[in-house]
Enzyme design. Structure first.
Site, mmCIF file in Angstrom:
data_model
loop_
_atom_site.group_PDB
_atom_site.id
_atom_site.type_symbol
_atom_site.label_atom_id
_atom_site.label_comp_id
_atom_site.label_asym_id
_atom_site.label_seq_id
_atom_site.Cartn_x
_atom_site.Cartn_y
_atom_site.Cartn_z
ATOM 1 C CG ASP A 157 -1.841 1.144 1.331
ATOM 2 O OD1 ASP A 157 -2.248 1.667 0.279
ATOM 3 O OD2 ASP A 157 -2.170 1.544 2.462
ATOM 4 C CG PHE A 158 1.666 5.654 -1.766
ATOM 5 C CD1 PHE A 158 2.937 5.494 -2.301
ATOM 6 C CD2 PHE A 158 1.244 6.936 -1.430
ATOM 7 C CE1 PHE A 158 3.782 6.581 -2.490
ATOM 8 C CE2 PHE A 158 2.080 8.037 -1.620
ATOM 9 C CZ PHE A 158 3.348 7.857 -2.152
#
Length: 310
Positions: free
Chosen positions: A163-164
């Site tokens: 995920d970022f």
């Protein structure tokens, strides 16, 4: 002679993440430390089954065969066992030929304190307390969740998915969303589209993997038939127009991911079912890791404004 630890990309793993220890843990919980020690000694030569992080660790160490002159990868065992009860773990490591040569046994104390000493860019554990404390001290740590740990010997890649926000990057954008809502989030991300976000808890890991990916670019240029080993992916709930800041952040780090998916809130499991990474990191258990853990070894990073605490 081992290469200096400072020159390595180091991952630390607890025995609870690397192997299945359910039976031994049940003895500890039911009968206490002495019975646990006796059990581990009695079963010292019984090989433990691979745990959730095993496929990732095995392939991560294969980076040393991709870059034999650099030997860039190292895995350190950080264990709450003492060295006596830890013999079963080491015997299992040797059985699987994992190439783990360094270990710290802390006899019930939290081993995450040694993350800086071992130059660790990621600590994987099934102990929620250790992970939460480590992150509180700004150490890179993740909680392995019950999830598939299939290890296909015919699969000749290492796929790592992130995920970022709250994982690779910090949670500054998420804080805007939580405090002011989606419209304010999009307005902020548009206004700051070319301003890089600061690294999050796994930013160092992602950038170091990206550096190895850049080295594979060079191998590919020299040999068109070269087949890449390491592949990275970003799977984020962001969508346009919030995509631009992700791209500019990666440019500022001189890193490119092999795949980037801007899902706009879509179920991440739909992508992970196809990608099948060997590990996936996200800061939100619900709904993202709930969807992910059906298809891939999944790790919760309990950090930042959008994360549920463990």
């Amino acid at each position: 002679m081992p290469y200096p630890i400072e020159d390595k990309l180091v991952i630390a793993v607890a025995s609870s993440a690397l192997f299945e220890l359910d039976e031994a843990d049940a003895v500890f919980r039911k009968e206490g430390v002495r019975a646990y020690r006796d059990y581990q000694r009695a079963h010292e030569h019984d090989i433990l089954k691979p745990g959730i992080a095993f496929p990732f660790v095995r392939r991560f160490l294969e980076l040393n065969t991709v870059f034999p002159d650099r030997q860039p990868a190292e895995v350190v065992l950080l264990s709450r066992n003492d060295s006596d009860t830890g013999m079963r773990v080491f015997n299992s490591i040797e059985h699987y030929k994992l190439g783990i040569i360094r270990a710290a046994f802390t006899r019930g104390n939290s081993p995450f304190r040694y993350i800086p000493a071992y130059n660790v860019s990621l600590f994987l554990s099934a102990n929620a307390g250790d992970v939460t404390e480590a992150l509180a001290k700004h150490y890179p740590a993740g909680l392995v969740l019950p999830s598939p740990a299939a290890d296909d010997a015919a699969d000749a890649e290492l796929r790592v998915a992130f995920d970022f926000d709250g994982v690779i990057a910090d949670d500054s954008a998420e804080k805007v969303y939580q405090a002011e809502g989606i419209n304010a989030f999009y307005a902020s991300e548009t206004a700051n589209a070319q301003t890089a976000i600061s690294p999050g808890p796994l930013g160092d890991l992602f950038r170091k993997l990206g550096n190895l990916r850049n080295l594979e670019d060079e191998l590919e240029e020299r040999s068109p038939n070269y087949r890449r080993f390491l592949k990275t992916a970003i799977i984020t709930a962001r969508s346009a127009p919030a995509h631009s800041r992700v791209i500019h952040t990666l440019r500022s780090w001189n890193i490119t991911a092999d795949e980037t998916h801007f899902l706009g809130g879509m179920d991440k499991g739909r992508i992970l079912e196809t990608l099948r990474p060997h590990i996936f990191f996200d800061d939100q258990q619900h709904p993202h890791l709930d969807a992910a853990r059906q298809f891939t070894p999944s790790v919760h990073i309990p950090f930042g404004a959008g994360s549920e605490r463990v």
